[in-house]
Design a protein around this motif. Structure first.
Motif, short mmCIF file in Angstrom:
data_model
loop_
_atom_site.label_atom_id
_atom_site.label_comp_id
_atom_site.label_asym_id
_atom_site.label_seq_id
_atom_site.Cartn_x
_atom_site.Cartn_y
_atom_site.Cartn_z
N UNK A 180 -0.43 46.81 41.35
CA UNK A 180 -1.53 46.58 42.29
C UNK A 180 -1.47 47.47 43.71
N UNK A 181 -0.44 47.90 44.27
CA UNK A 181 -0.52 48.92 45.21
C UNK A 181 0.64 49.87 45.24
N UNK A 182 0.39 51.00 45.44
CA UNK A 182 1.54 52.27 45.33
C UNK A 182 2.53 51.58 46.20
N UNK A 183 3.78 51.96 45.60
CA UNK A 183 5.15 51.88 46.49
C UNK A 183 6.01 53.17 46.27
N UNK A 184 6.86 53.20 46.99
CA UNK A 184 7.53 54.68 47.34
C UNK A 184 8.43 54.69 46.03
N UNK A 185 8.93 53.63 45.57
CA UNK A 185 10.02 53.70 44.44
C UNK A 185 9.53 53.84 43.09
N UNK A 186 8.25 53.67 43.02
CA UNK A 186 7.48 53.50 41.73
C UNK A 186 6.75 54.77 41.36
N UNK A 187 6.55 55.23 40.31
CA UNK A 187 5.66 56.31 39.96
C UNK A 187 4.64 56.14 39.06
N UNK A 188 3.25 56.47 39.50
CA UNK A 188 2.24 56.22 38.71
C UNK A 188 1.86 57.37 37.96
N UNK A 235 -1.80 60.16 29.41
CA UNK A 235 -0.76 61.24 28.64
C UNK A 235 0.43 61.28 28.89
N UNK A 236 0.84 61.36 30.24
CA UNK A 236 2.15 61.32 30.70
C UNK A 236 2.99 60.13 30.24
N UNK A 237 2.38 58.83 30.24
CA UNK A 237 2.90 57.73 29.81
C UNK A 237 3.18 57.53 28.50
N UNK A 238 2.34 58.27 27.76
CA UNK A 238 2.63 58.02 26.09
C UNK A 238 3.93 59.02 25.85
N UNK A 239 4.03 60.03 26.66
CA UNK A 239 5.03 61.06 26.41
C UNK A 239 6.28 60.90 27.08
N UNK A 285 -6.06 56.20 42.26
CA UNK A 285 -4.52 56.71 42.49
C UNK A 285 -4.49 57.61 41.33
N UNK A 286 -3.68 58.91 41.74
CA UNK A 286 -3.62 59.79 40.69
C UNK A 286 -2.14 59.75 40.15
N UNK A 287 -1.95 60.46 39.09
CA UNK A 287 -0.49 60.30 38.41
C UNK A 287 0.43 61.18 39.30
N UNK A 288 1.50 60.62 39.28
CA UNK A 288 2.79 61.14 40.13
C UNK A 288 3.12 62.73 39.56
N UNK A 289 2.89 62.80 38.40
CA UNK A 289 3.56 64.50 37.85
C UNK A 289 2.93 65.44 38.72
N UNK A 290 3.67 66.28 39.09
CA UNK A 290 3.41 67.72 39.72
C UNK A 290 2.15 68.16 38.80
N UNK A 291 1.19 68.64 39.57
CA UNK A 291 -0.10 69.37 39.32
C UNK A 291 -0.75 68.56 38.25
N UNK A 292 -0.60 67.36 38.20
CA UNK A 292 -1.57 66.59 37.30
C UNK A 292 -2.47 65.82 38.13
N UNK A 293 -3.84 65.88 38.01
CA UNK A 293 -4.84 65.26 38.86
C UNK A 293 -5.32 64.06 38.03
N UNK A 294 -5.11 63.62 36.86
CA UNK A 294 -5.52 62.59 36.19
C UNK A 294 -5.48 61.44 36.92
N UNK A 295 -6.35 60.38 36.69
CA UNK A 295 -6.22 58.85 37.11
C UNK A 295 -5.02 58.20 36.45
N UNK A 296 -4.23 57.53 37.40
CA UNK A 296 -3.25 56.81 37.18
C UNK A 296 -3.31 55.57 36.03
#
Length: 147
Positions: free
Chosen positions: A50-58, A62-66, A19-30
């Motif tokens: 555990x699994x991706x849900x539409x109302x959550x953002x992975x 870097x993005x989780x720290x900021x 699974x990848x980061x939900x931020x636009x143009x970010x391809x790093x692993x979530x």
């Protein structure tokens, strides 16, 4: 007219099981999942779901720290393990023991005079649990304690 096999519009080397980061143009692993609790004006950042849900953002590390929240909102940061998940042999042994225990046949209750046991007896000859609603194999459906 005969047609050949359908060609995929996306080459297979682009699709990844990670699974990848939900931020636009970010391809790093979530590594974390962000959920908003609108009723409490709270953003909750925790371990990767555990699994991706539409109302959550992975989010990646870097993005989780900021991460910042809108003015007046609280951010709750739960412990996020960024290392690879490792199962110890203790975990596997505990799981194997739990499966063995669940599969082990239980002893029949002792019968008193007149064939009476300590309580009601279920269809399988075991003492019936008053909280038990149904049974399938070693799995049981229990009544809610409130009812």
């Amino acid at each position: 007219m005969l047609r050949g096999p359908l060609k995929s519009a996306v080459p297979s080397n682009v699709v990844s099981p990670v699974r990848r980061c939900s931020r636009t143009a970010c391809g790093r692993p979530a590594v974390a999942t962000l959920t908003y609790v609108y009723a409490d004006s709270t953003a909750v950042l925790g371990p990767l779901a555990t699994y991706a849900e539409p109302h959550c953002y992975d989010l990646c590390a870097e993005h989780s720290e900021r991460l910042t929240a809108p003015r007046g909102w609280d951010v709750v940061r739960l412990a996020v393990d960024t290392g690879p998940a490792r199962h110890s042999s203790d975990d596997l042994e505990a799981l194997a023991n739990a499966v063995r225990e669940a599969a082990r046949p239980q002893e029949r209750p002792a019968r008193g005079p007149g064939g009476q046991g300590a309580g009601p007896v279920g269809p399988n000859g075991r003492e019936a649990d008053p909280m038990e609603v149904a049974r399938r194999g070693h799995l049981r459906v229990l009544r809610s304690p409130d009812s």
